[in-house]
Scaffold this active site. Structure first.
Site, PDB file in Angstrom:
ATOM      1  CD  GLU A  78      45.090  31.089  31.014  1.00 42.10           C
ATOM      2  OE1 GLU A  78      46.071  30.834  31.707  1.00 42.10           O
ATOM      3  OE2 GLU A  78      44.133  31.756  31.430  1.00 42.10           O
ATOM      4  CD  GLU A 113      40.689  30.460  33.094  1.00 38.97           C
ATOM      5  OE1 GLU A 113      41.442  31.227  33.718  1.00 38.97           O
ATOM      6  OE2 GLU A 113      41.022  29.329  32.686  1.00 38.97           O
TER       7      GLU A 113
HETATM    8  O1  IFM Z   1      43.986  29.681  37.955  1.00 42.74           O
HETATM    9  C1  IFM Z   1      44.334  30.149  36.692  1.00 42.74           C
HETATM   10  C2  IFM Z   1      43.814  29.229  35.613  1.00 42.74           C
HETATM   11  O2  IFM Z   1      44.271  27.936  35.777  1.00 42.74           O
HETATM   12  C3  IFM Z   1      44.232  29.715  34.264  1.00 42.74           C
HETATM   13  N1  IFM Z   1      43.900  31.095  34.082  1.00 42.74           N
HETATM   14  C4  IFM Z   1      44.281  32.017  35.116  1.00 42.74           C
HETATM   15  C5  IFM Z   1      43.789  31.524  36.451  1.00 42.74           C
HETATM   16  C6  IFM Z   1      44.179  32.528  37.558  1.00 42.74           C
HETATM   17  O3  IFM Z   1      45.558  32.646  37.638  1.00 42.74           O
END
Ligand code: IFM
Length: 465
Positions: free
Chosen positions: A176, A371
């Site tokens: 990210e 994710e």
């Molecule tokens: O916890 C975070 C993660 O570190 C990166 N992506 C989003 C998740 C939720 O906010």
């Protein structure tokens, strides 16, 4: 907006291809703790957590889930859930203290043991090299807005790659980069807490450059076929109406959130409309000769992190279409959907639309959902069990959205739930729980939630079909 046509678990499972990965993800600072152990030096998050008011409740990652000391038991939990992939990140200041010099043997030994432990249990290790924990010394010399940090990242990546690539098949450079650049350097909401818009845009470019440099070097050094990629947090930006200001607002949001990363990575250039938007704000990306060739070095997999989508309008509340500086308005307005504990709207159809649009705009790029998950107000019973029907429903609707995207032609090879266990949710500290396993932070007891048992069952049924 598309509607999701896959409904029911059996149909959902049938919509996922053979060999589809089922897994969970975490990141180092969010779970490891042990911040001053075995030679680890502070990262920007250790520093930021000490800034008064920066983190809810004054929480820090000092102990987190104490995963550094409980790793074998945590791996056993993944095994018990029957999941085949574990995506974790490596803490840069653990492996290369102060962000320079040779590998720290004690630091890399932890990941060496973790990889072996996973392999013994038949779980595929998936390494993320950077999930936000920049060594503090590299921030002290300018951080990601400075070009040299990209080179430092590539050097660090090679230390990890040299140690683990004999056993790790899948490598993600950055997690990210939007968050690292914008939350960290534009909005001051994440470490290092700076609010310098042009510096944030320089960070975008240097993060991508670091990705490219590391990708090329890892590819050259690979002892065998490995998959290399990057993970982006991306979403669908819907215009509030078909009016020109609303359509423009959504275009701008999509450009700054999605295409500013994917276009250079896949097509080898920044989007012309984004470059023009930035120029209108007096910002220029610090691109040097050869950078875009590096950034667009071929990748094997795109990691997609998805949580929610948003609707954009080009009108201010008073109806104006430009702000005081003469810049076009682009702001979000509610889609009027139910929300998670993060106040994020639940928009599974935005997931389908996103995946289908990536497949259309960037063809030939296999995707894995690296994710997806949700925070809700969990209530544990006396045994620690959480009947998280809300989180379970979120997984159902979002897996159905993935199946629907596959039905529409997107090449999606797996789904990694966020997260293995409750953990340090950055500026929210421990207040927001994303885990499929509950963590009692007093005792460090772990208890699988209903959603964990649900994913276990889905994965098992999918494999058996
Ligand atoms: O916890 C975070 C993660 O570190 C990166 N992506 C989003 C998740 C939720 O906010």
């Amino acid at each position: 907006m598309s509607t999701t046509s896959v409904s029911g678990d059996a149909e959902l499972i049938a919509g996922l291809p053979a060999g589809f990965r089922w897994g969970v993800a975490t990141s180092a600072y969010q779970i490891e703790g042990a911040v001053a152990v075995d030679g680890r030096t502070p990262s920007i998050w250790d520093t930021y957590c000490r800034v008064p008011g920066a983190i809810d409740n004054g929480d820090t990652g000092d102990i987190a889930c104490d995963h550094y000391h409980r790793m074998p038991a945590d791996v056993a939990l993944i095994k018990d859930l029957g999941l085949d992939t574990y995506r974790f990140s490596v803490a840069w200041p653990r492996v290369q203290p102060r962000g320079k010099g040779p590998v720290n043997p004690a630091g890399i030994a932890f990941y060496d043991r973790l990889v072996d432990e996973l392999l013994v249990h038949g779980i595929d290790p998936w390494v993320t090299l950077y999930h936000w924990d920049l060594p503090q010394e590299l921030e002290d010399t300018g951080g990601w807005p400075v070009r040299d940090t990209a080179y430092r990242f590539a050097d660090y990546s090679m230390l990890v790659f040299d140690a683990l690539s004999d056993r790790v098949d899948t490598w993600t450079t950055l997690n990210e980069p939007w968050c690292s650049a914008m939350l960290g350097y534009a909005y001051g909401a994440h470490a290092p807490g700076r609010r310098e818009y042009p510096a944030a845009l320089a960070a975008v470019h240097h993060l991508l450059l670091g990705h490219g440099l590391a990708t090329v070097r890892m590819r050259e050094a690979a002892p065998r076929k490995v998959d290399i990629g990057i993970t982006l947090n991306v979403a669908t930006a819907y215009p509030a109406s078909s009016s020109e200001p609303d359509v423009e607002a959504a275009r701008h949001a999509d450009g700054m959130g999605r295409r500013i990363y994917l276009d250079p990575l896949v097509h080898g250039h920044y989007p012309a409309d984004v470059v023009a938007d930035l120029a209108a704000e007096g910002v220029e990306l610090p691109v040097e000769d050869g950078d875009l060739e590096l950034i667009s070095a071929p990748i094997d997999v795109l990691g997609v992190n998805y949580y929610f989508s948003q609707k954009f309008t080009g009108y201010a509340e008073d109806g104006r279409t430009v702000d005081d500086a003469g810049q076009p308005i682009s702001r979000t307005i509610p889609l009027d959907k139910p929300r998670t504990a993060m106040d994020w709207e639940i928009v599974p159809e935005g997931f389908t639309d996103l995946l289908v649009s990536i497949a259309r705009d960037y063809p030939g790029l296999p995707m894995v959902i690296t994710e997806n998950g949700s925070a809700f107000e969990d209530h544990a019973d006396a045994s620690g069990f959480v009947a998280d029907t809300d989180r379970t429903a979120y997984f159902t609707s979002h897996l159905a959205a993935v199946a629907e995207a596959i039905r529409q032609g997107a090449d999606i090879r797996g789904y990694l739930a966020w997260s293995l266990m409750d953990n340090f949710e950055w500026a929210y500290g421990y207040a927001k729980r994303f885990g499929i396993i509950r963590v009692d932070y007093e005792t460090q007891a772990r208890t699988p939630k209903q959603s964990a048992l649900y994913l276990k069952d889905l994965a098992q049924r999918h494999r058996g079909q």
